[in-house]
Scaffold this motif. Structure first.
Motif, mmCIF file in Angstrom:
data_model
loop_
_atom_site.group_PDB
_atom_site.id
_atom_site.type_symbol
_atom_site.label_atom_id
_atom_site.label_comp_id
_atom_site.label_asym_id
_atom_site.label_seq_id
_atom_site.Cartn_x
_atom_site.Cartn_y
_atom_site.Cartn_z
ATOM 1 N N CYS A 202 0.959 -1.277 0.142
ATOM 2 C CA CYS A 202 0.015 -0.111 -0.056
ATOM 3 C C CYS A 202 0.891 1.063 -0.117
ATOM 4 O O CYS A 202 1.839 1.256 0.215
ATOM 5 C CB CYS A 202 -0.911 -0.197 1.249
ATOM 6 N N ASP A 203 0.345 2.387 -0.321
ATOM 7 C CA ASP A 203 1.178 3.545 -0.524
ATOM 8 C C ASP A 203 0.529 4.775 0.547
ATOM 9 O O ASP A 203 -0.613 4.947 0.581
ATOM 10 C CB ASP A 203 0.678 4.168 -1.842
ATOM 11 N N LEU A 204 1.452 4.846 1.555
ATOM 12 C CA LEU A 204 1.072 5.825 2.311
ATOM 13 C C LEU A 204 1.466 7.390 1.927
ATOM 14 O O LEU A 204 2.421 7.402 1.290
ATOM 15 C CB LEU A 204 1.891 5.731 3.628
ATOM 16 N N LEU A 205 0.700 8.369 2.211
ATOM 17 C CA LEU A 205 0.806 9.589 1.732
ATOM 18 C C LEU A 205 0.781 10.458 3.139
ATOM 19 O O LEU A 205 -0.283 10.608 4.034
ATOM 20 C CB LEU A 205 -0.606 9.522 0.989
ATOM 21 N N LEU A 206 1.711 11.589 2.858
ATOM 22 C CA LEU A 206 1.554 12.499 3.941
ATOM 23 C C LEU A 206 1.734 14.006 2.940
ATOM 24 O O LEU A 206 2.859 14.162 2.566
ATOM 25 C CB LEU A 206 2.717 12.733 4.892
ATOM 26 N N GLY A 207 0.745 14.579 2.601
ATOM 27 C CA GLY A 207 0.977 15.895 1.743
ATOM 28 C C GLY A 207 1.215 15.185 0.228
ATOM 29 O O GLY A 207 0.376 14.325 -0.260
ATOM 30 N N GLU A 208 2.324 15.634 -0.441
ATOM 31 C CA GLU A 208 2.720 15.195 -1.678
ATOM 32 C C GLU A 208 3.674 14.196 -1.339
ATOM 33 O O GLU A 208 4.134 13.821 -2.337
ATOM 34 C CB GLU A 208 3.099 16.313 -2.221
#
Length: 241
Positions: A202-208
């Protein structure tokens, strides 16, 4: 130990593909000369790049004549850009109406929602034909599409469950997602969310900023996903002790 003994080019390339949100798109202009433009990038569950393009842009005019494209993705290394990994992808681009592709792009780039609805914008996917990875000295590898992409064979149930699973994690388990980011990936604390998932991770995201969390084994259905996410939380908590 040889410097390349533990280097896994497929893993490095897949991580770069999933984590990189901007790239240089190469198209061919009317004279046949290369034209390069900056674009934002997301991926389908398979890893195929997805772009949001305006029909008014020069690159969109170019691909209307010739669908051959290249896409350069590079890891962010402000200290020495050439020291970071980069991958050059070649293939053909086509417009897509796939709802999952659109959803995954907007999850990766939420700010694009304000203009994605405009009539002159459309979503496009790149059918990868070949890739060239440069990941450091002596780490230069050519990869086929099959080596770079994630197989979706047998993962229909997972793909059906993806949207609901991502929403559930982001609504009810933000603490777990932050543990994944900080304890398993070594990232700073923050309001991390899950942008998307597929059989391999899975791909974790914080802002960009996106970071890839790999699953210990392929996940093919929703029940397997739940068990995997619980196991990863346990691993992260143990790492925090």
């Amino acid at each position: 130990m040889h410097a390349n003994e533990n280097f896994d080019p497929q893993r490095a390339a897949k991580r770069l593909l999933r984590e990189t949100g901007t790239g240089a798109l190469g198209t061919l202009d009317a004279s046949g000369a290369p034209y390069i433009s900056l674009v934002t990038v997301a991926t389908e569950a398979s890893g195929a790049p997805v772009l949001l393009l305006s029909k008014l842009a020069r690159h969109t005019e170019n691909i209307a004549r010739d669908t051959r494209v290249s896409l350069l993705l590079a890891a962010d290394r402000a200290d020495d850009p050439l020291a970071g990994a980069r991958i050059s992808i070649t293939g053909r681009i086509e417009k897509t109406e796939d709802s999952a592709a659109k959803r995954r792009f907007l999850a990766r780039h939420p700010a694009a929602e304000c203009y994605a609805v405009f009539a002159d914008f459309g979503f496009y996917r790149i059918e990868i034909e070949h890739a060239h990875l440069v990941a450091g000295f002596g780490r230069i590898v050519d990869l086929s599409a099959a080596e770079l992409l994630t197989s979706l064979d047998g993962a229909e149930k997972l793909l059906e469950a993806e949207e609901g699973a991502v929403a559930h994690m982001n609504e009810d388990h933000l603490d777990a997602i932050e543990l994944y980011a900080t304890k398993l990936l070594g990232e700073a604390a923050g309001a991390w969310k899950i942008a998307s998932l597929d059989p391999e991770g899975c791909d974790l995201l914080l802002g960009e900023t996106a970071r890839r969390l790999e699953f210990p084994q392929r996940v093919m259905a929703g029940d397997e996903l739940r068990k995997t996410m619980v196991a990863l939380v346990k691993q992260a908590r143990e790492a925090a002790v």
